[in-house]
Write a protein that holds these residues in place. Structure first.
Motif, PDB file in Angstrom:
ATOM      1  N   LEU A   1       0.829  -1.204   0.000  1.00  0.00           N
ATOM      2  CA  LEU A   1       0.000   0.000   0.000  1.00  0.00           C
ATOM      3  C   LEU A   1       0.863   1.253   0.000  1.00  0.00           C
ATOM      4  N   PRO A   2       0.893   2.016  -1.112  1.00  0.00           N
ATOM      5  CA  PRO A   2       1.537   3.335  -1.063  1.00  0.00           C
ATOM      6  C   PRO A   2       0.632   4.311  -0.322  1.00  0.00           C
ATOM      7  N   ILE A   3       1.203   5.051   0.633  1.00  0.00           N
ATOM      8  CA  ILE A   3       0.405   6.009   1.407  1.00  0.00           C
ATOM      9  C   ILE A   3       1.242   7.266   1.621  1.00  0.00           C
ATOM     10  N   LEU A   4       0.831   8.353   0.970  1.00  0.00           N
ATOM     11  CA  LEU A   4       1.623   9.577   0.918  1.00  0.00           C
ATOM     12  C   LEU A   4       0.763  10.782   1.247  1.00  0.00           C
ATOM     13  N   THR A   5       1.404  11.873   1.637  1.00  0.00           N
ATOM     14  CA  THR A   5       0.646  13.089   1.932  1.00  0.00           C
ATOM     15  C   THR A   5      -0.028  13.634   0.680  1.00  0.00           C
ATOM     16  N   SER A   6       0.494  13.284  -0.511  1.00  0.00           N
ATOM     17  CA  SER A   6      -0.154  13.723  -1.745  1.00  0.00           C
ATOM     18  C   SER A   6      -1.496  13.035  -1.963  1.00  0.00           C
ATOM     19  N   HIS A   7      -1.764  11.964  -1.186  1.00  0.00           N
ATOM     20  CA  HIS A   7      -3.064  11.276  -1.223  1.00  0.00           C
ATOM     21  C   HIS A   7      -4.040  11.898  -0.222  1.00  0.00           C
TER      22      HIS A   7
END
Length: 734
Positions: A675-681
């Motif tokens: 799971l990619p989880i970034l502030t851009s999400h």
């Protein structure tokens, strides 16, 4: 403008979404360009109809020099003609344009009929029998395909200038046949209602080009209907009246005073229902009603579904006697190893016609179900096990050791006849158990309850803290909020489950705590990344190298990447392309076809994105491409239990599935999840989304991203509010 004429030698690139093409053209005669006269192949670029090798084109446009690719002819006007030379006819027929004809058969046909080939296919298709190896079936297929492509080209001449793709032109032709142009020209908004993939904006672009006024009643009605559909696509069952007006005005750019009359006309025609209901804020544990009211606008099927579902729930709850009422209390001897919570849940399921069991991973929902089934079987009672999706049903069957099926299959659905089991022909069982009920949308729930006889017990099992259904409604939360049915909450994590960091961290997240990233963890990891490009590189490395090397999981079959968003370097779309090229890289001789804006290869992992009852595949089903038939223009996808064949025009029902959205993963369980989880999400970072994603992992969960993004998601516990009134309707009937 400059003019250029010649035959198409090959298609270098074609984008079916906008028609942008790069092709190589053999000029009819010596061509004068800015660089002098030339007779060699010319590069042609521009937005064109779908062109086939061998076709003769008359082009108008301008010569230009591209800094990287050199001299090109940029097309502004394109006229197509059939090829005149034998070589051109061979290339044209063998290009894949005509379903049923490949390069070898094209050679035999041209050898038989020479320069009369196209005239024979056009006017005397029965003569195709004269060609060796062409039987009646193949000859009929070729004749039909020839007529279809001719009709589609005629439609394309009209539609292409309005940005309609070749794929959609084929769909429009298949929907309306020879009347396609008449329908599109008379009322283009009809397409938005009739054809999947044709939205209001496409229809509106054509209508405006035809000179339809901005304030025409047909346009405003179509815009209102589209805005309401968009609302339901977001999960809402209805739209507040003023919200719908605002949406419609933003879409249509017209005077707001014109919208109410359009809503009234749609209501009169039966497309929508308008009702005054209380303003409500529903939580999973309580119902708070504000005395003020609001005007709600429903699409008619959703209105009748909500009203009908409330009535069915109430009738089922109050039906006497129940089919399990004759099981004596003394008979119910529960396993002492069950917790007090589980024992209470089982007794409730036996005593109450409608009940709910909810709980997170590792709390023993499956153990509870197994004990209930044992008890029901011992009492010689009949039962059925079902789930909203095929993958969830398969998991339920594996967990219980008993047959389980989708709700559609349980109800005997067929595309032509609808649901076999309904109010007139109900299911003849004493107990129905539905697992993964958080995925159950309003309309499917209504069909299910219509098929249950009064007295039948219904047990709904699910995790109320997961994301709600993809379809409109929030059935599980609304039922719990109404307090109509008793709810058993399982909260105790079993010892064997407590050893899993996946399970303990999912519960931490659900309680508003950050997950623990332990150095000695065997199943839960975080690879730090702040920027989307860095995260994308990590995802590819983790999926293709690190996980397979350390844990032995197959990247294509056993590792599933889930992502919160579609756009951006670490979004679903770009990650799918990266992983396709890494896991199923194109090799010489590999069958591949560019369809619906994406490249499909044999071996690709794909997902169905709409229900297709004729193929028996449903929104969210994942399969693998077994074959691409370049001659018959089909591709075959293998799902768990069967193969489904798609015409190329149906390819927009499929997307690559190396990466899927968290919503689409509901009801599934994968050996390994990344799971990619970034502030851009940021816009999608919610606690229930993170919780749902992590609980899809069976043996391994790898997060790629930042601790800050994790914290944002964990702290955002606001479940996106859905406009529904099922809880209120249940309260009214209780």
């Amino acid at each position: 403008m400059d003019e250029l004429r010649g035959s198409v030698e090959r298609i270098t690139y074609y984008n079916p979404e906008n028609g942008y093409s790069v092709l190589r053209l053999k000029p009819e005669q010596r061509t004068h360009t800015q660089l002098g006269n030339r007779t060699s192949l010319v590069t042609v670029v521009g937005n064109l109809p779908e062109i086939s090798p061998g076709e003769y084109l008359q082009l108008r446009g301008q010569w230009a020099t591209h800094p990287k690719h050199g001299q090109q002819f940029q097309v502004e006007i394109c006229e197509q003609a059939l090829p005149a030379t034998l070589a051109g006819i061979r290339r044209y027929l063998g290009s894949g344009l005509i379903k049923g004809i490949g390069p070898k058969l094209a050679e035999r046909i041209v050898e038989q009929f020479n320069g009369s080939t196209l005239e024979v296919i056009e006017n005397q298709p029965e003569r195709l029998f004269e060609v060796p190896d062409i039987g009646p079936k193949r000859a009929k297929m070729i004749a039909v395909a020839w007529e279809e492509q001719k009709q589609v080209k005629d439609i394309m001449l009209f539609l292409h200038s309005h940005g309609v793709t070749t794929n959609l032109a084929i769909k429009i032709y298949k929907q309306y046949g020879q009347d396609a142009l008449v329908v599109v020209q008379n009322d283009p908004y009809t397409m938005a209602r009739d054809i999947y993939g044709v939205g209001f904006k496409t229809a509106d672009r054509i209508a405006q080009a035809l000179g339809l006024p901005f304030d025409h009643p047909s346009r405003i009605e179509a815009g209102v209907h589209y805005a309401l559909n968009e609302c339901t696509n977001d999960g809402h069952v209805f739209s507040p009246y003023q919200d719908l007006i605002d949406r419609a005005v933003s879409l249509l750019d017209v005077d707001p005073d014109l919208i109410p009359a359009a809503i009234d006309r749609l209501a009169t025609e039966g497309y929508v229902k308008v009702e005054t209901i209380p303003v409500s804020e529903a939580g999973a544990d309580q119902q708070i009603l504000d005395p003020s009211t609001q005007v709600a606008v429903y699409l008619a099927p959703l209105y009748y579904g909500e009203v009908g579902l409330a009535a069915r729930f109430s009738a089922l709850m109050h039906a006497l006697p129940s089919r399990l009422a004759d099981i004596p209390p003394a008979f119910i001897k529960l396993n002492p190893q069950l917790t007090a919570e589980q024992q209470t849940a089982l007794r409730t399921a036996i005593s109450s016609p409608v009940s709910v069991i909810t709980g997170g991973p590792g709390t023993g929902k499956t153990t509870c179900l197994q004990a209930l089934i044992d008890l029901v079987e011992e009492a010689n009672k009949s039962y059925a096990l079902a789930s909203p999706t095929g993958r969830a049903a398969k998991r339920l069957s594996e967990a219980t050791g008993r047959p389980a099926m989708t709700i559609h299959r349980l109800l005997g659905y067929s595309p032509r006849e609808g649901f076999k089991h309904n109010a007139e022909h109900p299911l003849k069982v004493d107990l129905v158990v539905v697992d993964e009920t958080s995925m159950l949308d309003l309309l499917l729930a209504h069909h299910l309850l219509k098929a249950l006889q009064p007295g039948t017990h219904l047990l709904l099992v699910g995790d109320v803290d997961q994301l709600p259904s993809v379809g409109a409604g929030d059935v599980l939360r609304d039922l719990i909020a109404s307090q109509l049915a008793p709810v058993s909450r399982l909260s105790l994590i079993f010892r064997q489950a407590a050893g899993s960091h996946i399970i303990t961290n999912s519960h931490r997240i659900n309680q508003g705590q950050l997950p623990k990233i332990a150095k000695d963890s065997r199943d839960f990891f975080l690879f730090p990344a702040e920027e989307p490009e860095q995260a994308a590189q990590w995802v590819e490395d983790v999926v293709c190298a690190r996980i397979p090397e350390k844990f032995g999981f197959n990247p294509r079959d056993q590792i599933q990447v889930l992502a919160p968003m579609y756009r951006g370097p670490a979004g679903i779309n770009i990650l799918n392309q990266r992983l396709q090229n890494a896991i199923n890289k194109h090799k010489e001789g590999m069958k591949e076809k560019h369809l619906a804006g994406q490249s499909f290869r044999v071996g690709d992992k794909v997902m169905q994105v709409q229900n297709n009852y004729e193929k028996d595949v449903f929104n969210g089903d994942i399969g693998f491409i077994q074959d691409i038939d370049l001659i018959n223009q089909t591709l075959v996808v293998n799902y768990d239990n069967h193969n489904a064949t798609y015409d190329w025009a149906e390819a927009d029902q499929l997307v690559l599935a190396y990466v899927v959205s968290v919503h689409k993963s509901q009801g599934s369980e994968f050996p390994a999840v990344v799971l990619p989880i970034l502030t851009s999400h940021y816009i999608m970072l919610q606690r229930n989304l993170l919780y749902t994603a992590i609980t899809r992992a069976k043996e391994l969960c790898v997060l790629v991203g930042s601790r800050r993004a994790l914290a944002i998601a964990v702290n955002n516990d606001k479940v996106a509010h859905r406009h529904t009134a099922l809880d209120w309707r249940l309260l009214q009937l209780n």
